[in-house]
Design a protein around this motif. Sequence first.
Motif, PDB file in Angstrom:
ATOM      1  N   VAL A   1       0.839  -1.204   0.000  1.00 48.59           N
ATOM      2  CA  VAL A   1       0.000   0.000   0.000  1.00 48.59           C
ATOM      3  C   VAL A   1       0.870   1.249   0.000  1.00 48.59           C
ATOM      4  CG1 VAL A   1      -1.747   1.290   1.283  1.00 48.59           C
ATOM      5  CG2 VAL A   1      -1.877  -1.201   1.159  1.00 48.59           C
ATOM      6  N   ASP A   2       1.921   1.234   0.801  1.00 47.10           N
ATOM      7  CA  ASP A   2       2.846   2.368   0.845  1.00 47.10           C
ATOM      8  C   ASP A   2       3.493   2.586  -0.519  1.00 47.10           C
ATOM      9  OD1 ASP A   2       4.205   4.455   2.253  1.00 47.10           O
ATOM     10  OD2 ASP A   2       5.994   3.208   2.265  1.00 47.10           O
ATOM     11  N   GLU A   3       3.845   1.489  -1.206  1.00 47.33           N
ATOM     12  CA  GLU A   3       4.451   1.592  -2.524  1.00 47.33           C
ATOM     13  C   GLU A   3       3.462   2.157  -3.543  1.00 47.33           C
ATOM     14  OE1 GLU A   3       7.268   1.200  -5.601  1.00 47.33           O
ATOM     15  OE2 GLU A   3       7.445   1.192  -3.408  1.00 47.33           O
ATOM     16  N   ILE A   4       2.208   1.729  -3.481  1.00 51.17           N
ATOM     17  CA  ILE A   4       1.190   2.229  -4.414  1.00 51.17           C
ATOM     18  C   ILE A   4       0.956   3.723  -4.215  1.00 51.17           C
ATOM     19  CG2 ILE A   4      -1.258   2.104  -5.008  1.00 51.17           C
ATOM     20  CD1 ILE A   4      -1.127  -0.894  -4.389  1.00 51.17           C
ATOM     21  N   LEU A   5       0.871   4.156  -2.958  1.00 53.36           N
ATOM     22  CA  LEU A   5       0.628   5.574  -2.685  1.00 53.36           C
ATOM     23  C   LEU A   5       1.829   6.435  -3.059  1.00 53.36           C
ATOM     24  CD1 LEU A   5      -1.261   5.383   0.740  1.00 53.36           C
ATOM     25  CD2 LEU A   5      -2.209   5.888  -1.506  1.00 53.36           C
ATOM     26  N   LYS A   6       3.032   5.867  -3.024  1.00 58.12           N
ATOM     27  CA  LYS A   6       4.212   6.637  -3.395  1.00 58.12           C
ATOM     28  C   LYS A   6       4.321   6.811  -4.900  1.00 58.12           C
ATOM     29  CE  LYS A   6       7.175   5.593   0.570  1.00 58.12           C
ATOM     30  NZ  LYS A   6       8.405   4.888   1.037  1.00 58.12           N
ATOM     31  N   ARG A   7       3.725   5.889  -5.671  1.00 59.92           N
ATOM     32  CA  ARG A   7       3.812   5.958  -7.127  1.00 59.92           C
ATOM     33  C   ARG A   7       2.747   6.895  -7.687  1.00 59.92           C
ATOM     34  NH1 ARG A   7       6.531   1.790  -9.764  1.00 59.92           N
ATOM     35  NH2 ARG A   7       8.275   1.110  -8.444  1.00 59.92           N
ATOM     36  N   ARG A   8       2.743   8.112  -7.212  1.00 61.61           N
ATOM     37  CA  ARG A   8       1.807   9.111  -7.718  1.00 61.61           C
ATOM     38  C   ARG A   8       2.570  10.197  -8.451  1.00 61.61           C
ATOM     39  NH1 ARG A   8      -1.294  10.809  -2.390  1.00 61.61           N
ATOM     40  NH2 ARG A   8       0.716  10.295  -1.495  1.00 61.61           N
TER      41      ARG A   8
ATOM     42  N   ASN B   1      -7.234   9.372  -2.734  1.00 61.69           N
ATOM     43  CA  ASN B   1      -6.773   8.097  -3.255  1.00 61.69           C
ATOM     44  C   ASN B   1      -7.295   6.972  -2.373  1.00 61.69           C
ATOM     45  OD1 ASN B   1      -4.513   8.359  -5.537  1.00 61.69           O
ATOM     46  ND2 ASN B   1      -4.370  10.122  -4.166  1.00 61.69           N
ATOM     47  N   VAL B   2      -7.824   5.935  -2.998  1.00 57.74           N
ATOM     48  CA  VAL B   2      -8.330   4.770  -2.273  1.00 57.74           C
ATOM     49  C   VAL B   2      -7.590   3.537  -2.787  1.00 57.74           C
ATOM     50  CG1 VAL B   2     -10.340   3.379  -1.659  1.00 57.74           C
ATOM     51  CG2 VAL B   2     -10.596   5.842  -2.046  1.00 57.74           C
ATOM     52  N   VAL B   3      -6.913   2.857  -1.882  1.00 54.53           N
ATOM     53  CA  VAL B   3      -6.226   1.615  -2.221  1.00 54.53           C
ATOM     54  C   VAL B   3      -7.019   0.461  -1.627  1.00 54.53           C
ATOM     55  CG1 VAL B   3      -4.110   0.264  -2.007  1.00 54.53           C
ATOM     56  CG2 VAL B   3      -3.986   2.749  -2.285  1.00 54.53           C
ATOM     57  N   VAL B   4      -7.360  -0.507  -2.458  1.00 48.33           N
ATOM     58  CA  VAL B   4      -8.136  -1.671  -2.035  1.00 48.33           C
ATOM     59  C   VAL B   4      -7.210  -2.878  -1.974  1.00 48.33           C
ATOM     60  CG1 VAL B   4     -10.128  -3.143  -2.514  1.00 48.33           C
ATOM     61  CG2 VAL B   4     -10.174  -0.726  -3.165  1.00 48.33           C
ATOM     62  N   SER B   5      -7.278  -3.595  -0.863  1.00 49.23           N
ATOM     63  CA  SER B   5      -6.492  -4.821  -0.688  1.00 49.23           C
ATOM     64  C   SER B   5      -7.453  -5.989  -0.501  1.00 49.23           C
ATOM     65  CB  SER B   5      -5.565  -4.696   0.523  1.00 49.23           C
ATOM     66  OG  SER B   5      -4.953  -5.937   0.831  1.00 49.23           O
TER      67      SER B   5
ATOM     68  N   ALA C   1      -5.751  -2.790  -5.733  1.00 49.61           N
ATOM     69  CA  ALA C   1      -6.285  -1.897  -6.769  1.00 49.61           C
ATOM     70  C   ALA C   1      -6.265  -0.484  -6.213  1.00 49.61           C
ATOM     71  CB  ALA C   1      -7.698  -2.298  -7.169  1.00 49.61           C
ATOM     72  N   ARG C   2      -6.171   0.477  -7.104  1.00 47.21           N
ATOM     73  CA  ARG C   2      -6.126   1.881  -6.679  1.00 47.21           C
ATOM     74  C   ARG C   2      -7.153   2.697  -7.452  1.00 47.21           C
ATOM     75  NH1 ARG C   2      -1.833   6.261  -8.669  1.00 47.21           N
ATOM     76  NH2 ARG C   2      -2.756   8.102  -7.724  1.00 47.21           N
ATOM     77  N   TYR C   3      -7.900   3.498  -6.724  1.00 45.13           N
ATOM     78  CA  TYR C   3      -8.906   4.378  -7.319  1.00 45.13           C
ATOM     79  C   TYR C   3      -8.586   5.824  -6.930  1.00 45.13           C
ATOM     80  CZ  TYR C   3     -11.709   0.175  -8.117  1.00 45.13           C
ATOM     81  OH  TYR C   3     -12.148  -1.061  -8.523  1.00 45.13           O
ATOM     82  N   LYS C   4      -8.887   6.736  -7.840  1.00 45.58           N
ATOM     83  CA  LYS C   4      -8.730   8.162  -7.576  1.00 45.58           C
ATOM     84  C   LYS C   4     -10.114   8.817  -7.607  1.00 45.58           C
ATOM     85  CE  LYS C   4      -5.851   8.849 -10.937  1.00 45.58           C
ATOM     86  NZ  LYS C   4      -4.915   9.521 -11.874  1.00 45.58           N
ATOM     87  N   ILE C   5     -10.467   9.449  -6.520  1.00 46.68           N
ATOM     88  CA  ILE C   5     -11.761  10.135  -6.398  1.00 46.68           C
ATOM     89  C   ILE C   5     -11.503  11.636  -6.433  1.00 46.68           C
ATOM     90  CG2 ILE C   5     -13.819  10.478  -4.994  1.00 46.68           C
ATOM     91  CD1 ILE C   5     -13.304   7.776  -3.715  1.00 46.68           C
ATOM     92  N   THR C   6     -11.960  12.287  -7.487  1.00 47.70           N
ATOM     93  CA  THR C   6     -11.851  13.737  -7.596  1.00 47.70           C
ATOM     94  C   THR C   6     -13.173  14.345  -7.161  1.00 47.70           C
ATOM     95  OG1 THR C   6     -10.326  13.484  -9.459  1.00 47.70           O
ATOM     96  CG2 THR C   6     -11.324  15.652  -9.125  1.00 47.70           C
ATOM     97  N   MET C   7     -13.129  15.219  -6.176  1.00 47.85           N
ATOM     98  CA  MET C   7     -14.352  15.763  -5.592  1.00 47.85           C
ATOM     99  C   MET C   7     -14.180  17.232  -5.251  1.00 47.85           C
ATOM    100  SD  MET C   7     -14.111  14.099  -1.734  1.00 47.85           S
ATOM    101  CE  MET C   7     -15.466  15.114  -1.118  1.00 47.85           C
TER     102      MET C   7
ATOM    103  N   VAL D   1      -1.598  -0.439 -10.723  1.00 44.88           N
ATOM    104  CA  VAL D   1      -0.690  -0.543  -9.585  1.00 44.88           C
ATOM    105  C   VAL D   1       0.724  -0.737 -10.117  1.00 44.88           C
ATOM    106  CG1 VAL D   1      -2.485  -1.474  -8.098  1.00 44.88           C
ATOM    107  CG2 VAL D   1      -1.058  -3.040  -9.412  1.00 44.88           C
ATOM    108  N   PRO D   2       1.743  -0.447  -9.312  1.00 48.23           N
ATOM    109  CA  PRO D   2       3.131  -0.586  -9.785  1.00 48.23           C
ATOM    110  C   PRO D   2       3.471  -2.022 -10.172  1.00 48.23           C
ATOM    111  CG  PRO D   2       3.018   0.688  -7.748  1.00 48.23           C
ATOM    112  CD  PRO D   2       1.673   0.109  -7.957  1.00 48.23           C
ATOM    113  N   ASP D   3       4.457  -2.163 -11.018  1.00 53.09           N
ATOM    114  CA  ASP D   3       4.946  -3.488 -11.393  1.00 53.09           C
ATOM    115  C   ASP D   3       5.467  -4.212 -10.165  1.00 53.09           C
ATOM    116  OD1 ASP D   3       4.341  -2.888 -14.002  1.00 53.09           O
ATOM    117  OD2 ASP D   3       6.368  -2.187 -14.487  1.00 53.09           O
ATOM    118  N   GLY D   4       5.186  -5.493 -10.096  1.00 50.90           N
ATOM    119  CA  GLY D   4       5.617  -6.276  -8.949  1.00 50.90           C
ATOM    120  C   GLY D   4       4.576  -6.390  -7.863  1.00 50.90           C
ATOM    121  N   VAL D   5       3.477  -5.613  -7.956  1.00 53.83           N
ATOM    122  CA  VAL D   5       2.376  -5.678  -6.992  1.00 53.83           C
ATOM    123  C   VAL D   5       1.197  -6.362  -7.676  1.00 53.83           C
ATOM    124  CG1 VAL D   5       0.788  -4.366  -5.546  1.00 53.83           C
ATOM    125  CG2 VAL D   5       3.153  -3.597  -5.803  1.00 53.83           C
ATOM    126  N   ALA D   6       0.713  -7.452  -7.070  1.00 56.84           N
ATOM    127  CA  ALA D   6      -0.417  -8.191  -7.648  1.00 56.84           C
ATOM    128  C   ALA D   6      -1.654  -7.308  -7.672  1.00 56.84           C
ATOM    129  CB  ALA D   6      -0.680  -9.460  -6.843  1.00 56.84           C
TER     130      ALA D   6
END
Length: 489
Positions: free
Chosen positions: A339-346, A419-423, A434-440, A453-458
């Motif tokens: 999750v930390d890796e996904i949030l950093k890849r912004r 940003n919403v990350v689903v595990s 999975a990662r979703y972006k909510i613009t509001m 999601v980044p390479d290497g993350v299922a």
Amino acid sequence: MSSIEIKQEEALSIKFTHLLEVNANCRVDLYFSLPNEMGINPKSFDEQEYFHSGILGRRSYYSEGLHIPLVQSRFVSLSKRTIEEFRLYLNLFAYQFAIAVENDAKQLKHLNEAELFYPSVVDLARQVESTLKKFRRSEPSEEKRKSYFENADNYLSWFCEQQLLKLMSERPRSSGYTELRDEIFVVCRNESAYRLERNYNSSGTVQDANRISNKMLLLRRLIQRGVVLKEESKTLGTWLKKATTGFATGIIMLVVSALILKAQGVLSGLTIAMLFTLAVIYAFREVFKDDIRNAMWRRIQRGRPRWSRILRDTTSGMAVARQLVWLDFMTPQDLPAEVDEILKRRHRQNKVDAEILHYGVNTRVQKDSFLSGYNMLQEQVSFSLVPFARYLERGKAKVYQERDSKVSYDSAERRYQVNVVVSLKEGKSAPRFARYKITMNRSNIVEITQSEVPDGVASIESKHTGREMESRISGGSASSVRDTLKESG
């Protein structure tokens, strides 16, 4: 295999949908990354209050296709089924069909272009009309079964008409598309005439909005019987919290007693100095006792589930599934590495300080409690984003530009990105993400997009692939009803 979907429901709410198979044991976690400028943090946001007021869930039986004979060929004739079986399958069809129409109508109302809106609503109206005709061909002749059928038929006819009329009341204004509008209104008029012909509702009920609305609400509850599961929730850690309070109070009193004894040794007798010292000691106790207790409780509670839930079949009363629920703020150190890796890849401009609000649910579905004919559970959880928008800026910025020595400007609203990350972890398998972006903004959700999601993350497989993955999820057409009809043959 479980499937997960997140989409917009209302102006400021999202719906999380999850399918669970028999004997499933899975853990789903949602990590909401909330920018600090939104003003959401543990001091301003009460998780327990939000759980009870901002999160609305519904768990029900689910089965692919429409479980009504003559609509789905794999079912035998109605006469070979018991009355209870007939009612269960009837309710399952009516409930899933109503939910499909409701979901499609909510998606279509976000279409602001007339050239997209009217053909999509006509498509929905045709699918509704076709499905209702197939459904009515299976009307039973036996009086007991017929009463169940008429209740479902009455509600579906009224509900579908209301959804179409609601869409037309909020339609984009356009001088064209007269034929399409007339076709939609013809379907509505036909359903109204059909109910009148069948004498489903008295004239007094039809003419009174309160009576017809309350009657249909009752019919919907009857349809949900045997399909929507009964929930028994329990708050966890009640006695542990009391023990923590007692322990914290004991520590504080120990310190206070030691200070009083020390003061008595220094100040002999009951003097003004002694009284002043005692007042300071007791003031110290009152100021810090709550802070010490809360700090200890947050430390002890970290990572522990907050609630437990038992899902029971409303007909048999048997426990179908058990759940543990988490809702808390997390520190960056407590986040899973993926999750930390996904949030950093912004994108660099989106890397802002944020609070992480975590919602998790662990579900264990029992194998022997399912009724015959059901093969899945569907969990739908709606998250209200109204508390998130409470502190957002209301004003609009202005963007100026010069053309031919004349200055003009366009208004630009203030938008925020959540940003919403689903595990998803099923059994003993590795988690997928999975990662979703909510613009509001302050008044509504502008769009929801799903990112890779980044390479290497299922990753969790999505129904949206290729260009659709980055497209706006809140728009669409009558997909739910159409897919259901395809499955039913």
